[in-house]
Design a protein around this motif. Structure first.
Motif, mmCIF file in Angstrom:
data_model
loop_
_atom_site.group_PDB
_atom_site.id
_atom_site.type_symbol
_atom_site.label_atom_id
_atom_site.label_comp_id
_atom_site.label_asym_id
_atom_site.label_seq_id
_atom_site.Cartn_x
_atom_site.Cartn_y
_atom_site.Cartn_z
ATOM 1 N N UNK A 200 3.582 15.589 -7.167
ATOM 2 C CA UNK A 200 4.178 14.248 -7.256
ATOM 3 C C UNK A 200 3.023 13.552 -7.393
ATOM 4 N N UNK A 201 2.143 13.642 -6.059
ATOM 5 C CA UNK A 201 1.554 13.255 -5.170
ATOM 6 C C UNK A 201 0.036 12.748 -6.299
ATOM 7 N N UNK B 297 0.389 -1.389 0.420
ATOM 8 C CA UNK B 297 0.152 -0.178 -0.457
ATOM 9 C C UNK B 297 0.831 1.406 -0.295
ATOM 10 N N UNK B 298 1.940 1.272 0.034
ATOM 11 C CA UNK B 298 2.877 2.348 0.235
ATOM 12 C C UNK B 298 3.375 2.746 -1.106
ATOM 13 N N UNK B 299 3.483 4.402 -1.008
ATOM 14 C CA UNK B 299 3.709 4.669 -2.794
ATOM 15 C C UNK B 299 5.369 6.293 -1.643
ATOM 16 N N UNK B 300 6.283 5.593 -2.099
ATOM 17 C CA UNK B 300 7.115 7.151 -1.850
ATOM 18 C C UNK B 300 6.878 8.090 -2.638
ATOM 19 N N UNK B 301 6.553 9.443 -1.870
ATOM 20 C CA UNK B 301 7.327 10.749 -2.351
ATOM 21 C C UNK B 301 7.627 11.572 -1.998
ATOM 22 N N UNK B 302 8.864 12.552 -2.332
ATOM 23 C CA UNK B 302 9.294 12.827 -2.201
ATOM 24 C C UNK B 302 9.102 14.579 -1.441
ATOM 25 N N UNK B 303 9.331 14.721 -0.422
ATOM 26 C CA UNK B 303 8.336 15.571 0.567
ATOM 27 C C UNK B 303 9.503 17.320 0.457
#
Ligand code: AMP
Length: 209
Positions: free
Chosen positions: A202-203, A186-192
Motif C-alpha cells: 500500500x505504501x 503532506x499527509x498520506x493515510x495508510x491502513x497499518x
C-alpha cells in the motif's frame, strides 16, 4: 525522496521504513534506534536519556533535534532519507522544516488493541535490531535471531506500564502533527493493521512506485 513514517508506537514504522529504505538505497533514520545505540554505547547522551526512554517519556526536543540534525548532515542523507519516529512534537516538526523540504508523511493508522498486542509480544535482536513477535512473527528457535543468531530481548519500554505511557504521550504530544502536516498537504493515510507485506504494498502504491 524525503519521507517521514508517522504513527503510534507499534504501528510498524520501523518495519516498513526499514524495508523501503533498503529497497530504495536511502538511509533509514530512526531516532529510537539512534537513542538505543547511544544507551548501549554508554555515551553521555545515552546516560542522560536512559530513564526517560525506559519509562516511555519523550527525550527533550533540544537533544532530539540536535541528534537528527547531525544525522541528516551526513553525506548519505543528501539525496533523501526515510525518517522513522521523528518528528514527534510540533517544535521538532518546525525544526525539520527549517532544514528539509519533505516529500510526504506516511501516516500508519492502527487501533489501540492491535498496538498493545504488537508491542507486548515484540522481541528485538540485540545484535542486528530485527524485530520479531512471539505470535505473529516468531523466530525459528526461541529467543534466537534467524538472521544473525543474536539473542532476542524484550525492549525495556515494551512493558505494560511503559506501553500505556507511550500511547498516552503519542495522543497528547504527537498526534497533533497529523493536522499540522495535513494543513501542508503532506499527509498520506495508510491502513497499518494488515500484515507487513500488505502495508508495504500500500505504501509503494501511495508513492507511485
Ligand atoms: P521508538 O523506537 O520510535 O518507539 O522510540 C523509543 C523511544 O525513544 C521513545 O519512547 C522516546 O523515549 C524516544 N524517542 C524516539 N524518537 C523520539 C523523538 N522524536 N522525540 C523524543 N523522544 C523520542
Amino acid at each position: 525522496m524525503k519521507l517521514v513514517f508517522f504513527g503510534p508506537p507499534g504501528a510498524g514504522k520501523g518495519t516498513i521504513a526499514g524495508k523501503l529504505a533498503a529497497d530504495r538505497a536511502l538511509p533509514h533514520v530512526s531516532t529510537g534506534e539512534l537513542f538505543r545505540t547511544a544507551i548501549k554505547d554508554h555515551t553521555p547522551l545515552g546516560i542522560q536519556i536512559t530513564d526517560m526512554m525506559d519509562s516511555g517519556a519523550l527525550v527533550p526536543d533540544s537533544l532530539t533535534v540536535e541528534v537528527v540534525r547531525k544525522r541528516l548532515e551526513q553525506d548519505d542523507a543528501r539525496g533523501g532519507f526515510v525518517l522513522d519516529g521523528f518528528p514527534r512534537t510540533i517544535p521538532q516538526a518546525d525544526a525539520l522544516s527549517r532544514t528539509s523540504d519533505l516529500s510526504l508523511v506516511l501516516n500508519l493508522i492502527v487501533g489501540d488493541e492491535t498496538l498493545i498486542a504488537r508491542l507486548s509480544g515484540r522481541r528485538v535482536c540485540v545484535s542486528c535490531g530485527f524485530n520479531y513477535h512471539i505470535k505473529f512473527l516468531p523466530p525459528k528457535k526461541t529467543d534466537v535471531c534467524d538472521r544473525c543468531q543474536g539473542t532476542l530481548m524484550q525492549r525495556k519500554d515494551d512493558t505494560e506500564v511503559s506501553i500505556r505511557r507511550r500511547l498516552d504521550v503519542y495522543q497528547t504530544q504527537t498526534e497533533p502533527l497529523i493536522e499540522y502536516y495535513r494543513d501542508k498537504g503532506l499527509i498520506a493515510d495508510v491502513d497499518g493493521s494488515p500484515p507487513p507485506d500488505d502495508v508495504y504494498a500500500a505504501v509503494l502504491e501511495v508513492l507511485g512506485i
